[in-house]
Design an enzyme around this catalytic site. Structure first.
Site, short mmCIF file in Angstrom:
data_model
loop_
_atom_site.label_atom_id
_atom_site.label_comp_id
_atom_site.label_asym_id
_atom_site.label_seq_id
_atom_site.Cartn_x
_atom_site.Cartn_y
_atom_site.Cartn_z
N HIS A 28 -9.59 44.28 95.01
CA HIS A 28 -9.65 43.24 96.13
C HIS A 28 -10.86 42.85 96.51
CE1 HIS A 28 -5.23 44.02 95.74
NE2 HIS A 28 -5.30 44.81 96.72
N ASP A 63 15.98 52.34 78.47
CA ASP A 63 15.00 53.07 78.51
C ASP A 63 13.84 52.28 77.97
OD1 ASP A 63 12.91 55.18 77.75
OD2 ASP A 63 14.27 56.42 78.55
N HIS A 83 -2.75 40.56 93.77
CA HIS A 83 -2.41 39.41 95.06
C HIS A 83 -3.26 38.89 95.79
CE1 HIS A 83 -2.41 43.24 97.60
NE2 HIS A 83 -2.35 42.21 98.54
N LYS A 92 -3.97 34.84 98.03
CA LYS A 92 -3.93 34.60 99.54
C LYS A 92 -4.91 33.23 99.75
CE LYS A 92 -3.74 39.49 101.11
NZ LYS A 92 -2.63 39.16 102.06
N ASP A 137 -8.28 51.80 95.20
CA ASP A 137 -7.07 51.06 95.72
C ASP A 137 -7.35 49.65 96.20
OD1 ASP A 137 -4.17 51.03 96.39
OD2 ASP A 137 -5.04 51.20 98.39
#
Length: 461
Positions: free
Chosen positions: A234, A89, A172, A176, A229
């Protein structure tokens, strides 16, 4: 020994290793690093599931097999031999005591928190109590906060136990290859840099379009929406790379200084320059609240108020269930002066430079040429497919995991950048325009076209 070697971690600890992110991204990235000879430390997985080490290795093999065309058995054997598992835990001090026993002799651990952000502070607190934060680095996944206040609060919680240099906030998108190529394309090519400014550029368009919906992520997505999001992280990071001045030196801080200068030059977003949309049927997705007003599409107009870009609109849009899947950056250049001797039609399209990020990364120049029969004119496309010309780049997680393990912080988001991007979008979070329904398979609400009035309409190819 090189500076990089001195900074390399001597153990990688992954919290949440049984989760979906590890299956889709982390395991394949570790395999590729092992295959390239770039993984040279033990990997310890920590999660709540009561799995055996063999069960974890079987799961990892399935993940790698799904991601790779072929799996080299010897490479996988080496990777599996590095891997151990600690069930426990995250709130239990015994978990961290046992982890400390596993890490005896380790002086530079990298802790990768593939867990919900609400657990970050608790895990870091327990790592500190167990004496594990000294000499460590801690990599955390987005979202980093959900608005300005929560981002500052989370930074404050982590800074109780970690210096800023120890915190690696992963995005991420920054791993790229086409995103990395932006800086090289701009500053290494004398053909482009002189025209990369308000004297020659009429507008910049940044698009992240997906041809699929929320699918089985309804509960997660409904609490987030497109703005949080993908835009706050991004797409604003891409905008900074498009707009920034050349960094003053090669260090990661100089790169982030240049990006933060861009963010500080952007005024708070105006809700009047924002269009929100929701694709038809979204409210029927499992996990989505009845009557949800969460946006699955957002388009906004921003301006970078500095000498290079004053007066040039930056149009940013992102959406799900659109006509196609594409992520690109498009510089729309000003029209050339009319030349009567060319006998061109009254309306001709402007030159454009398009950097394709996904799919099929590459670059396109759109220019005007005479038709083959010598009459009229037509647009011609000069295409550079990166995969064909440059070869296969590392995947984003492959690159970012390696950078984290070797101490390269240049692609990990800095605290002030996170807080500035939330500051820019804060008015849209506090006073969001209503989400307009739009049909699946189109290009979002028609009202988004009004944002670019007087400029080239949104481009879709």
């Amino acid at each position: 020994m090189s500076d990089t070697a001195q900074q390399s971690c001597d153990a990688l600890v992954i919290f949440g290793i049984t989760g979906d992110l590890a299956h889709k991204m982390t395991f394949p990235a570790l395999y590729r690093l092992e295959a390239a000879g770039l993984l040279d430390c033990p990997v310890v997985g920590v999660a709540r599931e009561d799995w055996s080490p063999e069960q974890l290795r079987t799961t990892m093999k399935a993940a790698v097999s799904a991601a790779e065309e072929t799996v080299d058995d010897e490479v996988f054997r080496r990777l599996a031999a590095r891997l151990s598992y600690l069930p426990g835990d995250f709130a239990d001090q015994n978990t961290y005591r046992e982890l400390a026993d596993r890490l005896k002799g380790v002086s530079r651990p990298l802790f990768y928190l593939e867990i919900p952000p609400s657990l970050f502070a608790g895990v870091v607190t327990e790592l500190s109590r167990a004496g594990l934060t000294t000499g460590s680095r801690v990599m955390v996944e987005k979202p980093f906060g959900h608005d300005t206040a929560s981002a500052k609060a989370l930074n404050g919680e982590l800074h109780q136990f970690l210096d800023e240099e120890q915190i690696l906030r992963i995005d991420h998108f920054l791993g790229k290859q086409p995103v990395l190529d932006l800086s090289c394309l701009r500053f290494a090519n004398a053909l482009l840099e002189p025209v990369w400014n308000r004297e020659h550029v009429a507008a910049v368009q940044i698009t992240l379009a997906e041809d699929f919906g929320v699918e089985d992520r309804g509960a997660f997505y409904d609490a987030v929406g497109a703005l949080r999001d993908v835009v706050q992280n991004h797409l604003l990071q891409v905008l900074a790379l498009v707009a920034m001045e050349p960094p003053r030196d090669a260090g990661s801080d100089a790169l982030w200084d240049a990006k933060v200068d861009v963010f500080r030059a952007i005024a708070d977003a105006d809700p009047a320059d924002c269009v929100r949309g929701q694709y038809e049927g979204y409210d029927q997705v499992q996990g989505v609240a009845a009557g949800s007003g969460t946006e699955t599409y957002v388009a906004l107009r921003l301006e970078v108020r500095n000498d290079r870009w004053a007066g040039v609109p930056f149009f940013v849009r992102a959406g799900k269930a659109l006509a196609t899947r594409t992520t690109d950056v498009r510089l729309v250049f000003k029209q050339a002066p009319p030349q009567p001797f060319l006998e061109l039609p009254p309306q001709v399209g402007p030159n454009q430079l398009v950097l394709r990020i996904d799919p099929d990364p590459g670059m396109r120049l759109t220019m005007l040429s005479k038709a083959a029969d010598g009459t009229g004119s037509r647009d011609v496309h000069l295409d550079l497919p990166f995969a064909t010309e440059l070869g296969r780049p590392p995947t984003p997680y492959e690159r970012l995991l390696h950078d984290a393990m070797t101490g390269d912080r240049s692609l990990f988001t800095r605290e002030d950048a996170v807080e500035e991007t939330w500051r820019i979008l804060e008015p849209l979070l506090r006073r969001p325009p209503a989400a307009t329904p739009y049909p699946r398979g189109g290009w979002g609400p028609a009202t988004a076209d009004a944002l670019g009035e007087g400029h080239l309409p949104w481009q879709t190819s």
